[in-house]
Write an enzyme that holds these catalytic residues in place. Structure first.
Site, PDB file in Angstrom:
ATOM      1  N   LEU A 162     -16.127  10.877  -1.869  1.00  0.00           N
ATOM      2  CA  LEU A 162     -16.832  11.063  -0.892  1.00  0.00           C
ATOM      3  C   LEU A 162     -18.303  10.787  -1.033  1.00  0.00           C
ATOM      4  CD1 LEU A 162     -16.988  11.243   2.411  1.00  0.00           C
ATOM      5  CD2 LEU A 162     -16.234  13.386   2.275  1.00  0.00           C
ATOM      6  N   ASP A 199      -3.946 -14.489   8.430  1.00  0.00           N
ATOM      7  CA  ASP A 199      -4.559 -13.567   7.309  1.00  0.00           C
ATOM      8  C   ASP A 199      -5.862 -13.833   7.532  1.00  0.00           C
ATOM      9  OD1 ASP A 199      -5.403 -12.134   4.463  1.00  0.00           O
ATOM     10  OD2 ASP A 199      -3.135 -12.058   4.252  1.00  0.00           O
ATOM     11  N   ARG A 223      -0.231 -11.929   1.230  1.00  0.00           N
ATOM     12  CA  ARG A 223       0.218 -11.706   0.516  1.00  0.00           C
ATOM     13  C   ARG A 223       1.059  -9.947   0.334  1.00  0.00           C
ATOM     14  NH1 ARG A 223      -5.090 -11.526   0.327  1.00  0.00           N
ATOM     15  NH2 ARG A 223      -5.311 -13.476  -1.138  1.00  0.00           N
ATOM     16  N   ASN A 243      -5.478  11.811  -1.429  1.00  0.00           N
ATOM     17  CA  ASN A 243      -5.387  11.221  -2.061  1.00  0.00           C
ATOM     18  C   ASN A 243      -6.967  10.730  -2.605  1.00  0.00           C
ATOM     19  OD1 ASN A 243      -3.956   9.904  -4.241  1.00  0.00           O
ATOM     20  ND2 ASN A 243      -3.921   7.967  -3.730  1.00  0.00           N
ATOM     21  N   ILE A 271       2.942  -7.152   0.639  1.00  0.00           N
ATOM     22  CA  ILE A 271       4.155  -5.884   1.617  1.00  0.00           C
ATOM     23  C   ILE A 271       4.584  -7.676   2.893  1.00  0.00           C
ATOM     24  CG2 ILE A 271       4.592  -4.791   3.027  1.00  0.00           C
ATOM     25  CD1 ILE A 271       3.577  -2.640   0.979  1.00  0.00           C
ATOM     26  N   TYR A 305      -9.470   6.044   3.857  1.00  0.00           N
ATOM     27  CA  TYR A 305      -8.114   4.818   3.421  1.00  0.00           C
ATOM     28  C   TYR A 305      -7.277   6.024   4.596  1.00  0.00           C
ATOM     29  CZ  TYR A 305      -3.767   2.337   1.779  1.00  0.00           C
ATOM     30  OH  TYR A 305      -3.048   2.418   2.028  1.00  0.00           O
ATOM     31  N   ASP A 332     -10.540 -13.438  11.029  1.00  0.00           N
ATOM     32  CA  ASP A 332     -11.082 -11.823  10.168  1.00  0.00           C
ATOM     33  C   ASP A 332     -10.203 -11.322  11.292  1.00  0.00           C
ATOM     34  OD1 ASP A 332     -12.049  -9.172   8.879  1.00  0.00           O
ATOM     35  OD2 ASP A 332     -12.782 -11.345   7.782  1.00  0.00           O
ATOM     36  N   GLY A 335      -4.164  -5.181   5.937  1.00  0.00           N
ATOM     37  CA  GLY A 335      -4.877  -3.652   4.960  1.00  0.00           C
ATOM     38  C   GLY A 335      -5.710  -3.288   3.697  1.00  0.00           C
TER      39      GLY A 335
HETATM   40  P1  NAD Z   1      -2.416  -6.983  -0.188  1.00  0.00           P
HETATM   41  O1  NAD Z   1      -3.910  -6.116  -0.766  1.00  0.00           O
HETATM   42  O2  NAD Z   1      -1.188  -7.235  -0.894  1.00  0.00           O
HETATM   43  O3  NAD Z   1      -2.150  -7.771   1.279  1.00  0.00           O
HETATM   44  C1  NAD Z   1      -2.908  -7.444   1.990  1.00  0.00           C
HETATM   45  C2  NAD Z   1      -3.350  -8.485   3.084  1.00  0.00           C
HETATM   46  O4  NAD Z   1      -3.812  -8.469   4.252  1.00  0.00           O
HETATM   47  C3  NAD Z   1      -3.715  -9.668   2.427  1.00  0.00           C
HETATM   48  O5  NAD Z   1      -3.213 -10.735   2.368  1.00  0.00           O
HETATM   49  C4  NAD Z   1      -5.330  -9.759   2.956  1.00  0.00           C
HETATM   50  O6  NAD Z   1      -6.178 -10.613   3.018  1.00  0.00           O
HETATM   51  C5  NAD Z   1      -5.249  -8.960   4.122  1.00  0.00           C
HETATM   52  N1  NAD Z   1      -6.446  -8.828   4.544  1.00  0.00           N
HETATM   53  C6  NAD Z   1      -6.486  -7.208   4.641  1.00  0.00           C
HETATM   54  N2  NAD Z   1      -7.995  -7.153   5.424  1.00  0.00           N
HETATM   55  C7  NAD Z   1      -8.338  -8.956   6.503  1.00  0.00           C
HETATM   56  C8  NAD Z   1      -9.126  -8.595   7.750  1.00  0.00           C
HETATM   57  N3  NAD Z   1      -9.657  -8.215   7.730  1.00  0.00           N
HETATM   58  N4  NAD Z   1      -8.300 -10.062   8.532  1.00  0.00           N
HETATM   59  C9  NAD Z   1      -7.094 -10.261   8.078  1.00  0.00           C
HETATM   60  N5  NAD Z   1      -6.594 -10.236   6.780  1.00  0.00           N
HETATM   61  C10 NAD Z   1      -6.954  -9.219   6.908  1.00  0.00           C
HETATM   62  O7  NAD Z   1      -1.360  -4.927   0.283  1.00  0.00           O
HETATM   63  P2  NAD Z   1      -0.052  -4.757   0.028  1.00  0.00           P
HETATM   64  O8  NAD Z   1       0.284  -3.651  -0.985  1.00  0.00           O
HETATM   65  O9  NAD Z   1       0.545  -5.810   0.552  1.00  0.00           O
HETATM   66  O10 NAD Z   1      -0.125  -3.608   1.885  1.00  0.00           O
HETATM   67  C11 NAD Z   1      -0.014  -4.316   2.916  1.00  0.00           C
HETATM   68  C12 NAD Z   1      -0.159  -2.641   3.842  1.00  0.00           C
HETATM   69  O11 NAD Z   1       0.896  -1.748   2.988  1.00  0.00           O
HETATM   70  C13 NAD Z   1      -1.452  -2.298   4.089  1.00  0.00           C
HETATM   71  O12 NAD Z   1      -1.277  -1.913   4.908  1.00  0.00           O
HETATM   72  C14 NAD Z   1      -1.623  -0.616   2.757  1.00  0.00           C
HETATM   73  O13 NAD Z   1      -2.581  -0.195   2.675  1.00  0.00           O
HETATM   74  C15 NAD Z   1      -0.251  -0.693   2.909  1.00  0.00           C
HETATM   75  N6  NAD Z   1       0.505   0.148   1.605  1.00  0.00           N
HETATM   76  C16 NAD Z   1       0.429  -0.399   0.741  1.00  0.00           C
HETATM   77  C17 NAD Z   1       1.467  -0.389  -0.262  1.00  0.00           C
HETATM   78  C18 NAD Z   1       1.622  -0.210  -1.748  1.00  0.00           C
HETATM   79  O14 NAD Z   1       2.219   0.055  -2.447  1.00  0.00           O
HETATM   80  N7  NAD Z   1       1.681  -1.299  -1.757  1.00  0.00           N
HETATM   81  C19 NAD Z   1       1.414   1.830  -0.494  1.00  0.00           C
HETATM   82  C20 NAD Z   1       1.184   2.223   1.166  1.00  0.00           C
HETATM   83  C21 NAD Z   1       0.534   1.562   1.963  1.00  0.00           C
END
Ligand code: NAD
Length: 474
Positions: free
Chosen positions: A324, A265, A244, A374, A246, A380, A288, A317
């Site tokens: 904290l 995933d 899902r 943040n 990005i 994070y 995982d 991620g």
């Molecule tokens: P999301 O939660 O929509 O998708 C993350 C995907 O990673 C999910 O499909 C999840 O199942 C998978 N995942 C999580 N843990 C896992 C594991 N242990 N093993 C395998 N897969 C795993 O997140 P997103 O918003 O698409 O973000 C993608 C990346 O971009 C992340 O690293 C996030 O930190 C970074 N990011 C996103 C944003 C934003 O605004 N969306 C901003 C800054 C950074």
């Protein structure tokens, strides 16, 4: 989650009424649709000027991409590319007088490579001042300089650094009309790497990148052929967290540009993953990443299916927010493990087992939270800041194998995650950028695809924020 101010602004009458009240609505950003084409800057009017020695190199970069190139003070060598018996291109070069402009300017490119003293910055003022108001909607500004550390004299280093302040500020001025500005520092000898970078930052594919610094170097060998169309044909990519958000958009984009994509995933996301990757026939890999043996398992899977990979996108991620004092250790450990340690373990395994091919590309997802911090995100932000340190530290090692590694730090991106943020905070996140709006997952996928492309050999160890020039993390 749609942005109500952009929706309002689409109606010209409403835009005018609100404008009369002294409030400007954000300009909807122009984004590219579909795959890369042979003429990425087709029919765009790009004005090139400056005090450097790159006019020939810039004209040679821009002309084949379909742009109309307007040059001030071209050298005879550059003119001969477009005129006379030795000419390479027809009808795409125009020579301008000192303060002239053209009707509709899509991009202003200034070569500052020979500026070696603050007094010489006047030439940059003189180029932009008469022309900035001709820059159209979603226009682009690019300033090209030499890296600050190449200058021995402190005054020269000061002038080189001044380019950054100029670009970050002008990006704020043109952001209201959807415009963006970047500075590109090109190492001496790496001029032949600029072409694909200019084509990306002058195009609609970089719509949400603003006020950024691109460092171009020659530490990684450049490919001999750089295809415009289907640049990833014949390449294999691995995208983690591809079910899902990005990750899903990126896997689809890499496939659109010709790559075969292994989409990883968690096992519990099997259904979502299969739905996301069905259209482009991605290869599913359910595991995982938090498991200690994940790297080994993934390397074995790749060896048995495609043999090796050319592109690795460390995207998976999680966020587990708590202040904290209230954060449990298991939540801290899990976030660091998935967002940072798993990236390092997997990279080590792919390199040690020679599964990531020479001339490979690696992109890691950071975040502006890793730059600015943040509230409630100590875990994070630590993990995402760790990604920045990792990318910068490992870049020279990977460069020896012809592999580039970069981090992308998204800002406020309109996803499920940001839709859940309370209204006031969400509005602040959107409006605090130069372009007064959030980005789309597509903006991140475009940037990742650019960094993963063969032509992007000059960019390694860079941290590219895709945040619309957000005040947060500035
Ligand atoms: P999301 O939660 O929509 O998708 C993350 C995907 O990673 C999910 O499909 C999840 O199942 C998978 N995942 C999580 N843990 C896992 C594991 N242990 N093993 C395998 N897969 C795993 O997140 P997103 O918003 O698409 O973000 C993608 C990346 O971009 C992340 O690293 C996030 O930190 C970074 N990011 C996103 C944003 C934003 O605004 N969306 C901003 C800054 C950074």
């Amino acid at each position: 989650m749609s942005d109500f101010l952009i929706k309002l602004g689409k109606n010209t009458a409403t835009r005018k009424i609100i404008g009369n009240l002294g409030v400007s609505l954000p300009q909807e950003l122009q984004r590219a649709e579909g795959p890369w084409t042979t003429l990425p800057l087709g029919a765009k009017n790009i004005l090139v000027g400056g005090a450097g020695h790159l006019d020939q190199c810039l004209a040679e970069s821009l002309a084949p991409s379909g742009a109309n190139v307007y040059l001030t003070n071209p050298s005879p060598e550059t003119l001969s590319l477009f005129q006379g018996p030795q000419k390479k291109w027809d009808d795409s070069l125009f020579v301008l007088e000192e303060e002239d402009s053209c009707d509709k300017v899509d991009g202003l490119v200034f070569d500052a490579t020979s500026i070696d003293h603050p007094d010489a910055l006047t030439s940059m003022y003189k180029f932009f001042h008469p022309r900035i108001r001709s820059l159209g909607k979603c226009g682009r500004i690019v300033v090209i300089g030499r890296p600050v550390n190449e200058h021995k004299a402190p005054a020269a280093a000061a002038a080189a650094h001044a380019l950054e302040g100029f670009v970050r500020s002008v990006a704020k001025e043109i952001g209201k009309k959807g415009g963006t500005a970047q500075v590109v520092y090109v190492e001496t000898g790496a001029e032949d790497r600029i072409n694909p970078i200019l084509q990306f930052i002058l195009s609609k594919r970089s719509a949400f990148i603003s006020g950024q610094v691109f460092n171009v170097n020659k530490s990684v060998t450049a490919p001999t052929e750089i295809p415009f169309e289907k640049p990833l044909a014949g390449k294999v990519a691995l995208v983690t967290g591809a079910a899902r958000g990005i990750g899903a958009t990126t896997a689809a984009k890499l496939a659109e540009e010709g790559a075969k994509v292994i989409c990883l995933d968690r096992p519990e996301d099997e259904e979502t993953l299969n739905e996301s990757i069905g259209a482009f026939k991605g290869i599913p890999l359910l595991y995982d990443l938090s498991h200690a043996d994940a790297a080994e398992h993934i390397a074995k899977f790749i060896k048995e299916t495609t043999g090796s990979v050319d592109i690795v996108i460390h995207n998976a991620g999680i966020t587990r927010d708590k202040t904290l004092g209230k954060m449990k250790q298991e939540v801290w450990d899990l976030t660091i493990n998935i967002n940072l340690s798993a990236v390092i373990r997997l990279t080590n395994e792919l390199i040690e087992k020679a599964i990531l091919n020479e001339n490979g590309r690696m992109v890691c997802l950071s975040s502006i939270a890793g730059i600015a911090g943040n509230f409630g995100q100590t875990n994070y932000a630590a993990s995402k800041s760790g990604i920045i340190g990792y990318v910068q530290a490992i870049a020279p090692t990977l460069a020896k194998k012809g592999i580039t590694v970069n981090a992308v730090a998204p800002g406020f991106i309109e996803t499920r995650m940001t839709a859940a943020i309370p209204f006031i905070t969400r509005e602040a996140g959107r409006r605090l950028s130069n372009v007064s709006q959030g980005g789309l997952p597509q903006d991140i996928s475009e940037t990742i695809t650019f960094l993963a492309s063969p032509g992007c050999s000059g960019v390694t160890g860079n941290i590219i924020r895709v945040c619309g020039g957000s005040l947060i993390g500035a």
